[in-house]
Enzyme design. Sequence first.
Site, PDB file in Angstrom:
ATOM      1  N   GLU A   1       2.498  -0.836   4.581  1.00  0.00           N
ATOM      2  CA  GLU A   1       2.172   0.541   4.201  1.00  0.00           C
ATOM      3  C   GLU A   1       3.483   1.294   3.933  1.00  0.00           C
ATOM      4  O   GLU A   1       4.399   1.280   4.767  1.00  0.00           O
ATOM      5  CB  GLU A   1       1.409   1.251   5.318  1.00  0.00           C
ATOM      6  CG  GLU A   1      -0.005   0.739   5.527  1.00  0.00           C
ATOM      7  CD  GLU A   1      -1.026   1.384   4.588  1.00  0.00           C
ATOM      8  OE1 GLU A   1      -0.611   2.256   3.778  1.00  0.00           O
ATOM      9  OE2 GLU A   1      -2.201   1.023   4.679  1.00  0.00           O
TER      10      GLU A   1
ATOM     11  N   HIS B   1       0.839  -1.188   0.000  1.00  0.00           N
ATOM     12  CA  HIS B   1       0.000   0.000   0.000  1.00  0.00           C
ATOM     13  C   HIS B   1       0.883   1.251   0.000  1.00  0.00           C
ATOM     14  O   HIS B   1       2.054   1.181   0.352  1.00  0.00           O
ATOM     15  CB  HIS B   1      -0.831   0.094   1.292  1.00  0.00           C
ATOM     16  CG  HIS B   1      -1.599  -1.126   1.670  1.00  0.00           C
ATOM     17  ND1 HIS B   1      -2.974  -1.170   1.623  1.00  0.00           N
ATOM     18  CD2 HIS B   1      -1.210  -2.333   2.167  1.00  0.00           C
ATOM     19  CE1 HIS B   1      -3.396  -2.355   2.068  1.00  0.00           C
ATOM     20  NE2 HIS B   1      -2.334  -3.078   2.400  1.00  0.00           N
ATOM     21  N   TYR B   2       0.286   2.396  -0.326  1.00  0.00           N
ATOM     22  CA  TYR B   2       0.874   3.651   0.142  1.00  0.00           C
ATOM     23  C   TYR B   2      -0.042   4.213   1.218  1.00  0.00           C
ATOM     24  O   TYR B   2      -1.229   3.881   1.285  1.00  0.00           O
ATOM     25  CB  TYR B   2       1.167   4.641  -0.969  1.00  0.00           C
ATOM     26  CG  TYR B   2       0.007   5.228  -1.767  1.00  0.00           C
ATOM     27  CD1 TYR B   2      -1.201   5.613  -1.193  1.00  0.00           C
ATOM     28  CD2 TYR B   2       0.155   5.460  -3.135  1.00  0.00           C
ATOM     29  CE1 TYR B   2      -2.225   6.182  -1.933  1.00  0.00           C
ATOM     30  CE2 TYR B   2      -0.862   6.032  -3.887  1.00  0.00           C
ATOM     31  CZ  TYR B   2      -2.041   6.386  -3.285  1.00  0.00           C
ATOM     32  OH  TYR B   2      -3.056   6.959  -4.018  1.00  0.00           O
ATOM     33  N   THR B   3       0.535   5.081   2.058  1.00  0.00           N
ATOM     34  CA  THR B   3      -0.255   5.606   3.178  1.00  0.00           C
ATOM     35  C   THR B   3      -1.310   6.614   2.722  1.00  0.00           C
ATOM     36  O   THR B   3      -2.393   6.703   3.309  1.00  0.00           O
ATOM     37  CB  THR B   3       0.658   6.269   4.220  1.00  0.00           C
ATOM     38  OG1 THR B   3       1.502   7.232   3.571  1.00  0.00           O
ATOM     39  CG2 THR B   3       1.513   5.214   4.914  1.00  0.00           C
TER      40      THR B   3
ATOM     41  N   HIS C   1      -2.536  -2.953  -3.423  1.00  0.00           N
ATOM     42  CA  HIS C   1      -3.868  -2.788  -2.847  1.00  0.00           C
ATOM     43  C   HIS C   1      -4.897  -2.594  -3.957  1.00  0.00           C
ATOM     44  O   HIS C   1      -6.019  -3.115  -3.894  1.00  0.00           O
ATOM     45  CB  HIS C   1      -3.858  -1.585  -1.902  1.00  0.00           C
ATOM     46  CG  HIS C   1      -5.008  -1.547  -0.963  1.00  0.00           C
ATOM     47  ND1 HIS C   1      -5.321  -0.417  -0.233  1.00  0.00           N
ATOM     48  CD2 HIS C   1      -5.937  -2.470  -0.604  1.00  0.00           C
ATOM     49  CE1 HIS C   1      -6.387  -0.666   0.519  1.00  0.00           C
ATOM     50  NE2 HIS C   1      -6.782  -1.900   0.312  1.00  0.00           N
TER      51      HIS C   1
ATOM     52  N   ASP D   1      -3.544   2.557  -4.795  1.00  0.00           N
ATOM     53  CA  ASP D   1      -2.202   2.425  -4.242  1.00  0.00           C
ATOM     54  C   ASP D   1      -1.595   1.033  -4.449  1.00  0.00           C
ATOM     55  O   ASP D   1      -2.328   0.064  -4.555  1.00  0.00           O
ATOM     56  CB  ASP D   1      -2.213   2.777  -2.746  1.00  0.00           C
ATOM     57  CG  ASP D   1      -3.166   1.934  -1.917  1.00  0.00           C
ATOM     58  OD1 ASP D   1      -4.353   1.823  -2.296  1.00  0.00           O
ATOM     59  OD2 ASP D   1      -2.742   1.386  -0.882  1.00  0.00           O
TER      60      ASP D   1
END
Length: 233
Positions: free
Chosen positions: A92, A27-29, A134, A144
């Site tokens: 993340e 994921h990215y945050t 994700h 993401d």
Amino acid sequence: MTHIIDHPSPNFGDRPHGSPIDILVLHYTGMQSGQIALDRLCDPASSVSCHYLIEEDGRIFRLVDEDKRAWHAGRGEWQKCVDVNSRSIGIEIVNPGHEHGYRAFLEDQITSVIALCRDILGRHTIPASRIIAHSDMAPDRKEDPGELFPWDQLAENGIGLWPKIRPQRSPEMSPKALTSPDNLDPLLDQIGYGDGDGQKRRIAFQRHWRPADISGKVDNECVAIAKALVKAT
């Protein structure tokens, strides 16, 4: 490997008895800073968490033990699994995301991503086809880690899939020649994408495996990549 900093989150549960850990979700945050993201992932009121968070400077935070079920994936599906949280480890990666100034991931950060992923793969049997974005498992609602994430670099280090497609020589089979979505969509089913909006699935596929063009338009290059992924799955 980079030192791991323990920063426990209260947001987790038990995995179902006998459930394998065989999916890795990146994921990215998608928040203004890593600290804001870390605070949210550890806030009981948020009901979200992950196993690890990787800062832009490469620091790795462990929020949830791998044997526990973190709350990172949410609604979605991959390769017929509809409870991804129960079978996955979630990482993340700090980046503001598309809503807050999406930018390239930093070298130190990706070095830590690779090191952590390799470490995880040393402990769990996770097929390359189940190392996903994700957005792959939830294309209708997630973007993401996005088209700037270096999946090719991860694959060079034994993490995930990255088919190398040679351009076709005949003009009518040019890699960028458009073709029908009907030639791609059944392949996406075989790769592991769940049911849902066809266009969003195609864009999610492109974000991961053909990020140079994420318009959702289907061309011969997309089909060739998808066929290679099916063979590798």
